[in-house]
Design an enzyme around this catalytic site. Structure first.
Site, mmCIF file in Angstrom:
data_model
loop_
_atom_site.group_PDB
_atom_site.id
_atom_site.type_symbol
_atom_site.label_atom_id
_atom_site.label_comp_id
_atom_site.label_asym_id
_atom_site.label_seq_id
_atom_site.Cartn_x
_atom_site.Cartn_y
_atom_site.Cartn_z
ATOM 1 N N ASP A 1 0.834 -1.202 0.000
ATOM 2 C CA ASP A 1 0.000 0.000 0.000
ATOM 3 C C ASP A 1 0.871 1.255 0.000
ATOM 4 O OD1 ASP A 1 -2.260 1.880 0.994
ATOM 5 O OD2 ASP A 1 -3.258 -0.047 0.814
ATOM 6 N N HIS B 1 -3.208 5.728 4.085
ATOM 7 C CA HIS B 1 -4.035 4.592 3.666
ATOM 8 C C HIS B 1 -3.442 3.263 4.120
ATOM 9 C CE1 HIS B 1 -5.996 1.818 0.758
ATOM 10 N NE2 HIS B 1 -7.019 2.644 0.897
ATOM 11 N N ASN C 1 -14.507 0.360 -5.577
ATOM 12 C CA ASN C 1 -15.531 1.280 -5.055
ATOM 13 C C ASN C 1 -16.384 1.874 -6.175
ATOM 14 O OD1 ASN C 1 -14.358 0.848 -2.567
ATOM 15 N ND2 ASN C 1 -13.088 2.688 -2.671
ATOM 16 N N SER D 1 -11.316 -0.950 0.479
ATOM 17 C CA SER D 1 -9.974 -0.955 1.079
ATOM 18 C C SER D 1 -10.019 -1.365 2.534
ATOM 19 C CB SER D 1 -9.357 0.444 1.020
ATOM 20 O OG SER D 1 -8.692 0.657 -0.183
#
Lengths: 413, 86
Positions: free
Chosen positions: A118, A149, A245, A324
């Site tokens: 990530d 994140h 998403n 996520s």
């Protein structure tokens, strides 16, 4: 409406306590007739980080008291609310999947090696103390997470909750963290950097990889990143991938969520419905995806220092939404399973999660086999027959029909 | 399955001097293939042993020649990926 009634009671109280140069998180409701909302917020002095909701004429922003008064004078502004903390924290997402009960049984993922590929990791966060086994920087910025994140995802999977007295504990607080920074500080990166992160994680002999990232467009699972994920699974690693998403439309699962052998994870809410934003199958080649869903809506977990991702709760935690967030929750669950039964193959782990998932009464292309349940998975008390579920079966052609109902699910505050 | 997406091939034709970031799938020894690709004018970025593939940068003109190599089985764009939470 008079200006006095435009401000919510909570906002009026907050305004009285806020310094002139400080910003408050607010939600502005505009007139439904307003056509152009984009960039309206930042054009006003004292407003930042605006976000326009798609389903209603609402904009979230951070605004100074002066900016709020300016917005109040706007005839197109109907109401301004103080954004408030809501219920679905990690301390409620965990119970939904019965993770605390599994911890009570003594399974906390101790010793299981989990890789988060990530934006890096806040190595100084107390919730990871003593458990960061290895880090690597694949983008040339250093391993520190300047986006937030990666740290948030890592906290959901395996944060200890130390900085919150256990309230915001992750699913597998005993697991070891391997952090590969493959996304830049802006949260974006190249597919090949993520592929390098996967190879690095396999070389580190991790047992679980969590990928809370994806590309745009529908995929048939034959792209280089998806095939790298499948190769990692074939080498013995469980790979959990975010569905995306781009819901609620069908055919919105891209790479690497479309990979055949991975566990593709959609997002559910704390009301046990599938989140409207969660990407839906089938894949571009008409296979059923996602495989499961997990809580991914308004999740509070670890915040990287000096970052402002999501809705910061305090110096150590922030609240984010997305597939996520659902993905590392499942990765943590995999770590619990592998601690209890280290001989399970990736296919068996996937089958266990799918066969013990709770049916949310949605189509498989919306919910997969349902919402994961840690306790049922650990105790192997699923009702459904175990099916490897490699996403290889063709869609039954019904993926398009249930989409209509999904549009009715609004973001619930 | 075609070696390259027709749309991407057209982009190469339309901009032969432009640099493209690509991932190529190859057969045979990865180190040898990497060297050959460098000799062909590609800037090799990474080699991936799990999938026998190589990420690189090259011009559109060079990319057009790659697909003629029998040991190159697929060429695709090195796409952008994004974090999926906010």
């Amino acid at each position: 409406m008079s200006n006095a009634r435009k401000l919510s009671d909570e906002l009026l109280v907050s305004l009285g306590r806020t310094a002139t140069d400080s910003q408050l998180p607010v939600i502005v409701r505009y007139s439904p007739d307003r056509v152009v909302m984009r960039h309206r917020g930042p054009s006003i002095r004292g407003v930042s980080e605006s976000y326009n909701f798609r389903l209603a004429p609402l904009t979230h922003m951070h605004a100074t008291p002066e900016a709020i008064r300016t917005l109040e004078e706007d005839p197109e502004v109907l109401r301004i609310y103080r954004d408030m903390p809501v219920r679905a924290f990690m301390d409620s997402a965990g119970p939904i999947v019965h993770a605390p009960q599994v911890l009570d049984l003594g399974w906390d993922g101790s010793g299981v090696r989990v890789a988060i590929i990530d934006t890096g990791i806040d190595t100084d966060h107390p919730d990871f103390a003593g458990r960061i086994a290895q880090t690597v920087d694949l983008v040339g910025e250093g391993p520190v997470d300047e986006n937030g994140h990666g740290t948030h995802c890592a906290g959901i999977a395996l944060g200890s909750g130390t900085a919150s007295d256990g309230r915001f504990r992750g699913v597998a607080p005993g697991a070891l963290l391997y952090s590969a920074k493959a996304l830049h500080r802006d949260g974006q990166g190249m597919m090949s950097d993520v592929m390098a992160g996967i190879e690095w994680a396999v070389e580190q002999q991790v047992q679980v990889i969590s990928l809370s990232l994806g590309g745009s467009g529908s995929s048939d699972g034959h792209d280089a990143l998806s095939e790298m994920c499948d190769a990692a699974v074939e080498s013995g690693v469980v790979v959990c991938v975010a569905a995306g998403n781009d819901g609620p439309g069908s055919f919105t699962i891209g790479a690497p969520g479309a990979a055949r052998l991975v566990i593709t994870v959609g997002a559910s809410t704390d009301e046990d419905t599938v989140a409207s934003f969660s990407s839906r199958g089938p894949t571009a080649d008409n296979r059923v995806k996602p495989d499961v869903v997990a809580p991914g809506h308004l999740i509070t977990a670890t915040r990287a220092a000096r970052t402002s991702l999501g809705m910061p709760q305090d110096g150590y935690y922030t609240e984010c939404s997305g597939t996520s967030m659902a993905t590392p929750l499942v990765a943590g669950l995999c770590a619990l399973l592998l601690q209890k039964e280290p001989v399970l193959t990736p296919a068996q782990v996937k089958a266990r999660l799918m066969s013990t998932a709770v049916d949310l009464d949605e189509h498989p292309c919306v919910q997969g086999q349902g919402r994961v349940d840690a306790l049922k998975a650990i105790e192997n008390t699923g009702d459904a027959p175990e099916d490897p579920g490699e996403g290889g079966s063709p869609s039954r052609g019904g993926c398009l029909v249930p989409m209509l109902g999904v549009f009715t699910r609004m973001r619930k505050k | 399955m075609p070696k390259v997406d027709p749309g991407l091939r057209q982009e190469w034709k339309d901009a032969e001097r432009k640099q493209f970031s690509l991932v190529v799938r190859v057969t045979g020894d990865l180190d040898t293939r990497s060297e050959t690709l460098s000799d062909l004018g590609c800037q090799v970025k990474r080699a991936f042993r799990l999938t026998n593939s190589i990420s690189l940068r090259c011009t559109g003109a060079t990319a057009l020649t790659l697909t003629r190599r029998p040991w190159i089985t697929r060429v695709e764009r090195d796409s952008i990926v994004k974090a999926l939470g906010s």
